[in-house]
Design a protein around this motif. Structure first.
Motif, PDB file in Angstrom:
ATOM      1  N   LYS A 182       0.693  -1.416   0.105  1.00  0.00           N
ATOM      2  CA  LYS A 182       0.010   0.004   0.153  1.00  0.00           C
ATOM      3  C   LYS A 182       0.866   1.249   0.021  1.00  0.00           C
ATOM      4  N   ARG A 183       0.292   2.325  -0.461  1.00  0.00           N
ATOM      5  CA  ARG A 183       0.724   3.719  -0.468  1.00  0.00           C
ATOM      6  C   ARG A 183       0.256   4.492   0.704  1.00  0.00           C
ATOM      7  N   PHE A 184       0.892   5.308   1.133  1.00  0.00           N
ATOM      8  CA  PHE A 184       0.762   6.554   2.297  1.00  0.00           C
ATOM      9  C   PHE A 184      -0.076   7.744   1.355  1.00  0.00           C
ATOM     10  N   LEU A 185      -1.177   8.092   1.951  1.00  0.00           N
ATOM     11  CA  LEU A 185      -1.640   9.224   1.539  1.00  0.00           C
ATOM     12  C   LEU A 185      -2.156   9.929   2.554  1.00  0.00           C
ATOM     13  N   GLY A 186      -1.852  11.487   2.832  1.00  0.00           N
ATOM     14  CA  GLY A 186      -1.978  12.273   3.573  1.00  0.00           C
ATOM     15  C   GLY A 186      -2.420  13.436   3.393  1.00  0.00           C
ATOM     16  N   TYR A 187      -2.736  14.320   4.274  1.00  0.00           N
ATOM     17  CA  TYR A 187      -2.744  15.731   4.107  1.00  0.00           C
ATOM     18  C   TYR A 187      -2.924  16.559   5.242  1.00  0.00           C
ATOM     19  N   TYR A 188      -2.569  17.746   5.235  1.00  0.00           N
ATOM     20  CA  TYR A 188      -2.637  18.506   6.575  1.00  0.00           C
ATOM     21  C   TYR A 188      -3.921  19.282   6.713  1.00  0.00           C
TER      22      TYR A 188
ATOM     23  N   GLN B  29     -12.958  13.449  16.533  1.00  0.00           N
ATOM     24  CA  GLN B  29     -14.282  13.218  17.352  1.00  0.00           C
ATOM     25  C   GLN B  29     -15.327  12.312  16.698  1.00  0.00           C
ATOM     26  N   ALA B  30     -15.457  12.532  15.207  1.00  0.00           N
ATOM     27  CA  ALA B  30     -16.090  11.889  14.254  1.00  0.00           C
ATOM     28  C   ALA B  30     -15.807  10.354  14.450  1.00  0.00           C
ATOM     29  N   ALA B  31     -14.506  10.057  14.416  1.00  0.00           N
ATOM     30  CA  ALA B  31     -13.897   8.908  14.318  1.00  0.00           C
ATOM     31  C   ALA B  31     -14.263   8.139  15.728  1.00  0.00           C
ATOM     32  N   LEU B  32     -14.065   8.778  16.853  1.00  0.00           N
ATOM     33  CA  LEU B  32     -14.485   8.242  18.015  1.00  0.00           C
ATOM     34  C   LEU B  32     -16.019   8.056  18.283  1.00  0.00           C
ATOM     35  N   ASP B  33     -16.849   8.960  17.747  1.00  0.00           N
ATOM     36  CA  ASP B  33     -18.213   8.643  17.705  1.00  0.00           C
ATOM     37  C   ASP B  33     -18.563   7.533  16.843  1.00  0.00           C
ATOM     38  N   GLU B  34     -18.000   7.060  15.963  1.00  0.00           N
ATOM     39  CA  GLU B  34     -18.120   5.929  15.129  1.00  0.00           C
ATOM     40  C   GLU B  34     -17.602   4.408  15.564  1.00  0.00           C
ATOM     41  N   GLY B  35     -16.690   4.931  16.519  1.00  0.00           N
ATOM     42  CA  GLY B  35     -15.994   3.740  17.195  1.00  0.00           C
ATOM     43  C   GLY B  35     -14.682   3.209  16.411  1.00  0.00           C
ATOM     44  N   ILE B  36     -14.277   4.166  15.348  1.00  0.00           N
ATOM     45  CA  ILE B  36     -13.261   3.617  14.478  1.00  0.00           C
ATOM     46  C   ILE B  36     -11.978   4.739  14.524  1.00  0.00           C
ATOM     47  N   GLN B  37     -10.811   4.034  13.881  1.00  0.00           N
ATOM     48  CA  GLN B  37      -9.732   5.018  13.688  1.00  0.00           C
ATOM     49  C   GLN B  37      -9.912   6.120  12.704  1.00  0.00           C
ATOM     50  N   ILE B  38      -9.173   6.989  13.024  1.00  0.00           N
ATOM     51  CA  ILE B  38      -9.250   8.179  12.027  1.00  0.00           C
ATOM     52  C   ILE B  38      -8.733   7.515  10.525  1.00  0.00           C
ATOM     53  N   GLN B  39      -7.874   6.640  10.400  1.00  0.00           N
ATOM     54  CA  GLN B  39      -7.606   6.039   9.020  1.00  0.00           C
ATOM     55  C   GLN B  39      -8.846   5.554   8.490  1.00  0.00           C
ATOM     56  N   GLU B  40      -9.441   4.783   9.257  1.00  0.00           N
ATOM     57  CA  GLU B  40     -10.687   4.087   8.658  1.00  0.00           C
ATOM     58  C   GLU B  40     -11.920   5.214   8.042  1.00  0.00           C
TER      59      GLU B  40
END
Length: 111
Positions: free
Chosen positions: A50-56, A67-78
């Motif tokens: 896999k290749r890394f993809l990210g942004y600031y 907070q949205a990831a926490l609300d969904e019970g998943i990691q930010i990456q997911e």
């Protein structure tokens, strides 16, 4: 190796309880501790191939995403993978076609 988030278990419990109230499906159960190691290895998310993809983002936007990831019970990456998948479902055909056109132009006009 990423440091485990101590709030993950609590966030998962909150997301699960909120999911029942809002009619959302339960999160997938974690692998059993006594399960076959080979099966567990296949279930893990791997970076291999896999290749890394990210942004600031601005700090306030990062907190919203976190907070949205926490609300969904998943990691930010997911959460980000789901967002990109949704965008690709909506615009993927056009995006893939645009990439193909650029690739053809680049091969036809090498520098």
């Amino acid at each position: 190796m990423a440091k485990p988030n101590p709030l993950s278990a609590v966030a998962a419990q909150v997301a699960e309880s909120m999911g029942h109230a809002q009619g959302k499906p339960k999160p997938a159960p974690a692998a059993e501790p006594n399960s076959d190691p080979a099966t567990a290895a296949l279930a893990k998310t791997s970076r291999e191939g896999k290749r890394f993809l990210g942004y600031y983002v601005e700090p306030s936007r990062h907190e919203e995403i976190k907070q949205a990831a926490l609300d969904e019970g998943i990691q930010i990456q997911e959460l980000m993978r789901q967002a990109i998948d949704a965008w690709m479902d909506q615009n993927g055909t056009e995006a893939v076609a645009a990439v193909a056109r650029r690739r053809v132009r680049r091969l036809a006009n090498p520098k």
